[in-house]
Design a protein around this motif. Structure first.
Motif, short mmCIF file in Angstrom:
data_model
loop_
_atom_site.label_atom_id
_atom_site.label_comp_id
_atom_site.label_asym_id
_atom_site.label_seq_id
_atom_site.Cartn_x
_atom_site.Cartn_y
_atom_site.Cartn_z
N GLU A 279 -18.05 -3.53 -13.40
CA GLU A 279 -19.44 -3.70 -13.80
C GLU A 279 -19.85 -2.59 -14.75
O GLU A 279 -20.62 -2.81 -15.69
CB GLU A 279 -20.36 -3.68 -12.58
CG GLU A 279 -20.28 -4.92 -11.69
CD GLU A 279 -21.32 -4.89 -10.59
OE1 GLU A 279 -22.22 -4.03 -10.65
OE2 GLU A 279 -21.24 -5.72 -9.67
N GLN B 131 -19.35 -11.57 -19.00
CA GLN B 131 -20.77 -11.25 -18.98
C GLN B 131 -21.47 -11.96 -17.82
O GLN B 131 -22.29 -11.37 -17.11
CB GLN B 131 -21.40 -11.68 -20.32
CG GLN B 131 -22.74 -11.03 -20.62
CD GLN B 131 -22.61 -9.53 -20.88
OE1 GLN B 131 -21.68 -9.09 -21.53
NE2 GLN B 131 -23.57 -8.77 -20.35
N GLN C 190 -20.85 -10.38 -14.52
CA GLN C 190 -21.23 -8.96 -14.50
C GLN C 190 -20.00 -8.06 -14.55
O GLN C 190 -19.95 -7.00 -13.95
CB GLN C 190 -22.10 -8.64 -13.29
CG GLN C 190 -23.42 -9.39 -13.28
CD GLN C 190 -24.33 -8.99 -12.13
OE1 GLN C 190 -23.89 -8.40 -11.14
NE2 GLN C 190 -25.61 -9.31 -12.26
N ARG C 191 -18.98 -8.54 -15.25
CA ARG C 191 -17.77 -7.77 -15.53
C ARG C 191 -17.55 -7.83 -17.04
O ARG C 191 -16.62 -8.46 -17.51
CB ARG C 191 -16.55 -8.35 -14.80
CG ARG C 191 -16.60 -8.27 -13.29
CD ARG C 191 -16.37 -6.83 -12.85
NE ARG C 191 -16.22 -6.72 -11.40
CZ ARG C 191 -17.22 -6.63 -10.54
NH1 ARG C 191 -18.47 -6.68 -10.99
NH2 ARG C 191 -17.02 -6.49 -9.25
#
Length: 231
Positions: free
Chosen positions: A80, A133, A136-137
């Motif tokens: 993240e 995206q 959340q990576r």
């Protein structure tokens, strides 16, 4: 290095590299080499100074010793907040310790316009970035890694940029051989790189992903496409 402790971290989208662990261990027989992975896929036969641990580096680092050397490879899309991980790595190094980051950038590039924006390879790169995206990576830009390292407190940071051809399209023998290896590495693991990312991050079905990978592999093999992976 003698009597030191080394940490090897392989990208979570690929299995931990047994050969890299062995190389570090053989070159430094008096050092302790620790390989970290999220999954229990480690080999049974390794040099006596190599050990594997199942751990999540985004959680608190609980090792009771600091490291002299940390090697992290293929980290794109794994975290993240990659700058925070670099800061944690800095905090877990002995004074004077080293970190080495090896990574590839997305998207693939071409210097002669032979990679159309609507090609499957170009679309695959975009899908990877979009999926990261959504999960959340994000795919942090490798050109910023040097800035992340400096911000964390590292000194004398050296950046080396390379181009890995997607296949054997180059005329020069050195890069032709490098392209053969790069093709085997990426094309051979395309489904493993894509399935979880695309099904979870894009909502694709496994069948859609596998078909897309098959089309992307055709582009990867096409020597008329003079593309490369920025490293």
């Amino acid at each position: 290095m003698d009597e030191h402790t080394m940490l090897l971290v392989e990208g979570y989208v690929l299995p931990n590299d047994e050969q890299e662990n062995d190389r570090l261990a053989d070159a430094n027989p008096d050092a302790e080499v620790i390989g970290v992975d999220l999954s229990p896929i480690q080999p049974n036969f390794v040099p006596p100074n190599v050990s594997f641990e199942i751990d999540d580096l985004e959680k608190e680092w609980t090792w009771n010793k600091k490291f002299d050397f940390i090697l992290a490879r293929m980290m794109l899309g794994c975290f993240e907040d990659f700058p925070r991980i670099i800061q944690v790595a800095y905090d877990n190094l002995e004074p004077g310790g080293y970190i080495e980051l090896q990574d590839m950038a997305l998207p693939t590039q071409s210097d002669d316009g032979t990679l159309p924006s609507d090609s499957y390879l170009a679309q695959w790169c975009k899908a990877c970035m979009d999926a990261g995206q959504n999960l959340q990576r994000p795919i942090f830009p490798v050109v910023e890694y040097k800035n992340y390292l400096v911000a964390a407190g590292f000194e004398d940071v050296v950046e080396v940029q390379r181009k890995w051809p997607i296949n054997n399209w180059p005329r020069q023998r050195k890069f032709k051989e490098l392209g053969i290896l790069a093709y085997a590495n990426i094309a051979g693991g395309l489904e493993g790189l894509s399935l979880a990312h695309f099904t979870r991050g894009l909502g694709w079905t496994a069948e859609e992903t596998l078909l897309f990978c098959a089309q992307t592999r055709i582009d990867l093999k096409n020597t008329a496409i003079h593309a490369y992976w920025p490293m």
